[in-house]
Design an enzyme around this catalytic site. Sequence first.
Site, PDB file in Angstrom:
ATOM      1  CB  SER A 205      -3.032  -3.840   1.005  1.00 39.38           C
ATOM      2  OG  SER A 205      -3.864  -2.845   1.547  1.00 39.38           O
TER       3      SER A 205
ATOM      4  CD  GLU B 195      -3.331  -3.557 -11.641  1.00 41.67           C
ATOM      5  OE1 GLU B 195      -3.075  -4.664 -11.131  1.00 41.67           O
ATOM      6  OE2 GLU B 195      -3.944  -3.433 -12.708  1.00 41.67           O
TER       7      GLU B 195
ATOM      8  CG  ASN C  95       5.690  -2.519  -3.578  1.00 39.44           C
ATOM      9  OD1 ASN C  95       4.981  -1.583  -3.960  1.00 39.44           O
ATOM     10  ND2 ASN C  95       5.521  -3.749  -3.999  1.00 39.44           N
TER      11      ASN C  95
ATOM     12  CB  CYS D 102       2.401  -6.706  -6.468  1.00 41.51           C
ATOM     13  SG  CYS D 102       3.144  -5.947  -7.903  1.00 41.51           S
TER      14      CYS D 102
ATOM     15  CD  GLU E 223       0.500  -9.261  -1.190  1.00 37.22           C
ATOM     16  OE1 GLU E 223      -0.277  -8.478  -0.608  1.00 37.22           O
ATOM     17  OE2 GLU E 223       0.987  -9.035  -2.313  1.00 37.22           O
TER      18      GLU E 223
HETATM   19  P1  NAP Z   1      -1.585  -0.074   1.449  1.00 42.20           P
HETATM   20  O1  NAP Z   1      -1.412  -0.109   2.920  1.00 42.20           O
HETATM   21  O2  NAP Z   1      -2.893  -0.467   0.883  1.00 42.20           O
HETATM   22  O3  NAP Z   1      -1.220   1.430   1.007  1.00 42.20           O
HETATM   23  C1  NAP Z   1      -1.213   1.824  -0.334  1.00 42.20           C
HETATM   24  C2  NAP Z   1      -1.518   3.304  -0.408  1.00 42.20           C
HETATM   25  O4  NAP Z   1      -2.871   3.521   0.014  1.00 42.20           O
HETATM   26  C3  NAP Z   1      -0.643   4.152   0.522  1.00 42.20           C
HETATM   27  O5  NAP Z   1      -0.333   5.368  -0.118  1.00 42.20           O
HETATM   28  C4  NAP Z   1      -1.554   4.374   1.713  1.00 42.20           C
HETATM   29  O6  NAP Z   1      -1.230   5.521   2.451  1.00 42.20           O
HETATM   30  C5  NAP Z   1      -2.899   4.525   1.015  1.00 42.20           C
HETATM   31  N1  NAP Z   1      -4.053   4.331   1.878  1.00 42.20           N
HETATM   32  C6  NAP Z   1      -4.125   3.629   3.040  1.00 42.20           C
HETATM   33  N2  NAP Z   1      -5.380   3.720   3.566  1.00 42.20           N
HETATM   34  C7  NAP Z   1      -6.108   4.495   2.718  1.00 42.20           C
HETATM   35  C8  NAP Z   1      -7.451   4.962   2.713  1.00 42.20           C
HETATM   36  N3  NAP Z   1      -8.298   4.679   3.715  1.00 42.20           N
HETATM   37  N4  NAP Z   1      -7.875   5.732   1.695  1.00 42.20           N
HETATM   38  C9  NAP Z   1      -7.032   6.044   0.684  1.00 42.20           C
HETATM   39  N5  NAP Z   1      -5.730   5.652   0.640  1.00 42.20           N
HETATM   40  C10 NAP Z   1      -5.278   4.875   1.642  1.00 42.20           C
HETATM   41  O7  NAP Z   1      -0.489  -0.976   0.728  1.00 42.20           O
HETATM   42  P2  NAP Z   1       1.082  -1.037   1.032  1.00 42.20           P
HETATM   43  O8  NAP Z   1       1.309  -1.884   2.223  1.00 42.20           O
HETATM   44  O9  NAP Z   1       1.662   0.343   1.020  1.00 42.20           O
HETATM   45  O10 NAP Z   1       1.614  -1.774  -0.286  1.00 42.20           O
HETATM   46  C11 NAP Z   1       1.782  -3.141  -0.394  1.00 42.20           C
HETATM   47  C12 NAP Z   1       0.639  -3.757  -1.189  1.00 42.20           C
HETATM   48  O11 NAP Z   1       0.618  -3.224  -2.504  1.00 42.20           O
HETATM   49  C13 NAP Z   1       0.806  -5.258  -1.373  1.00 42.20           C
HETATM   50  O12 NAP Z   1      -0.424  -5.911  -1.178  1.00 42.20           O
HETATM   51  C14 NAP Z   1       1.252  -5.401  -2.814  1.00 42.20           C
HETATM   52  O13 NAP Z   1       0.975  -6.640  -3.400  1.00 42.20           O
HETATM   53  C15 NAP Z   1       0.497  -4.280  -3.447  1.00 42.20           C
HETATM   54  N6  NAP Z   1       1.076  -3.904  -4.758  1.00 42.20           N
HETATM   55  C16 NAP Z   1       0.389  -4.226  -5.897  1.00 42.20           C
HETATM   56  C17 NAP Z   1       0.914  -3.934  -7.156  1.00 42.20           C
HETATM   57  C18 NAP Z   1       0.157  -4.267  -8.403  1.00 42.20           C
HETATM   58  O14 NAP Z   1       0.375  -3.615  -9.417  1.00 42.20           O
HETATM   59  N7  NAP Z   1      -0.719  -5.251  -8.409  1.00 42.20           N
HETATM   60  C19 NAP Z   1       2.150  -3.286  -7.232  1.00 42.20           C
HETATM   61  C20 NAP Z   1       2.843  -2.987  -6.058  1.00 42.20           C
HETATM   62  C21 NAP Z   1       2.283  -3.287  -4.825  1.00 42.20           C
HETATM   63  P3  NAP Z   1      -0.198   5.502   3.711  1.00 42.20           P
HETATM   64  O15 NAP Z   1       0.412   4.143   3.760  1.00 42.20           O
HETATM   65  O16 NAP Z   1       0.772   6.578   3.414  1.00 42.20           O
HETATM   66  O17 NAP Z   1      -1.025   5.796   4.924  1.00 42.20           O
END
Ligand code: NAP
Length: 499
Positions: free
Chosen positions: A232, A253, A155, A287, A388
């Site tokens: 996430s 984060e 995002n 987020c 969320e």
């Molecule tokens: P996500 O599914 O957790 O993915 C985030 C990253 O982690 C991706 O690069 C993903 O790779 C990787 N990942 C997935 N499984 C993993 C594993 N088993 N081991 C290591 N890495 C792994 O999150 P998203 O859906 O992309 O992003 C949305 C989330 O991010 C929301 O919850 C949002 O609130 C949060 N966010 C938080 C902030 C903050 O600063 N607090 C800022 C922005 C977003 P792939 O997807 O490429 O497989």
Amino acid sequence: MTDYFGQIRNLKNYINGEWVRGENTVPVINPATSEEIVYVPLSTKETVDEAVKAAKQAQKEWALVPAPQRAEILYKVGYLLKERKETLARLLTMENGKVLEEARGEVQEGIDMAFYMAGEGRRLFGQTTPSELKDKFAMSMRVPIGVVGIITPWNFPIAIATWKSFPAIVAGNAVVWKPATETPIMAYELAKIFEEAGLPKGVFNVVFGSGSEVGDAMVHHPDIRVISFTGSNDTGRMIAGECGKQLKKVSLEMGGKNAVIVMDDADLELATDGIIWSAFGTSGQRCTACSRVIVHEAVKEQLENRLLEKIPELKIGNGLDETVKVGPIINQAGIDKIKSYIEIGINEGAKLLTGGKQLTKSPFDKGFYFEPTLFTNATSDMRIAQEEIFGPVVSLIPVKNFEEAITVNNSVTFGLSSSIFTQDVNRVFKAQRDLDTGIVYVNAGTTGAEIHLPFGGTKGTGNGYRDSGIQALDVFTEWRSVYVDFSGKLQRAQIDIDE
Ligand code: NAP
């Protein structure tokens, strides 16, 4: 297929200053049009090993380069980002869907971070402090950790990477970065910029691939000594558990369930604008997006009417069109999750005032579009008020007074951002004391952090570290305390002191 500005179709990993291994690719889809923009490799654990080996080797030399010289590279990176801002913003809109104006803002965040962290090259302050013993000198200083693993979501495909990699690099670490598979173009572009800025080979490496293969290999790699993750809550928890077993430093984060509080004395026009911007900007995929409005019952109806008047004015469409305000959702899985929460909200008894549907007819049929959605009469125990959703959905929760508003705000498991609209200075100061989030806004929506302040949240949003601000350095450095005894004799701390 769109030929990505006529430049490239197959991305490759960037390891040790070389573009390598572009096999096993999958297409990257523009969420506004479903067009394939580029192909990204799904790399393996072996590629991670290769990148970490290069990073480990390069870091030894990099740590010896004086920090002001390391910073010179970041200044160059900042100027290159600035020069390419428009091109990068357009590419960002193509891979992520956010509207151009916001994409420009995101690139600007990277530019700001480059110049801010370059300044750290001449600071990286430690402390000098008196010793308790005669003829003894005491100081503390930051030292780099070694190889840093960065894992980021789709995002904010460039801003978050700059929040993490710039402090890591200026502090003398080497980086291995795994961007989200949906948004690899910003990673490719940032690596090109580092290359052109003259960063020594191996200091910055990009490995494309899935979280389950590449991300997992990074988390388990013994030579990666710190993982900085944004994504996430589920993934973050799992990574924290794995890092815990290895005693590996991990900064997290994660998600949010951010609220705007609207009190009975609020400027309702301003509050409406703030809610619209933070709930529907980036189609709610931030987020810090506002997904709850905690409204004083005395102004609830007025606020509902104002929101209902403004929401239809939001033009939905491809973010490359400058008049569009709400772009697409990242993919159909994102839409399906939002749809499931609409059903949950209705079943829980919240009242759907507007929206609630995926747009499937022309001109929206090729992309992934969802209507800006407003629920009212939600209660704080409902799932739509606790979990969320990550889409353009906001729920109004009526309350009787200020104290109840604070309680409702603090009732969720997340703690990223909150906001209050009021004219009462006493409420302002109570709110900034009592709201339990890492970020608090007064008379503004929940989004729009500035890079020189710490960014992050409490409770289920994080684990105590912060991205950006000076505090980002805490993730990427260890503290070393140094004592120099120039007395020429054995002096024992706590023992050889004059009583
Ligand atoms: P996500 O599914 O957790 O993915 C985030 C990253 O982690 C991706 O690069 C993903 O790779 C990787 N990942 C997935 N499984 C993993 C594993 N088993 N081991 C290591 N890495 C792994 O999150 P998203 O859906 O992309 O992003 C949305 C989330 O991010 C929301 O919850 C949002 O609130 C949060 N966010 C938080 C902030 C903050 O600063 N607090 C800022 C922005 C977003 P792939 O997807 O490429 O497989």
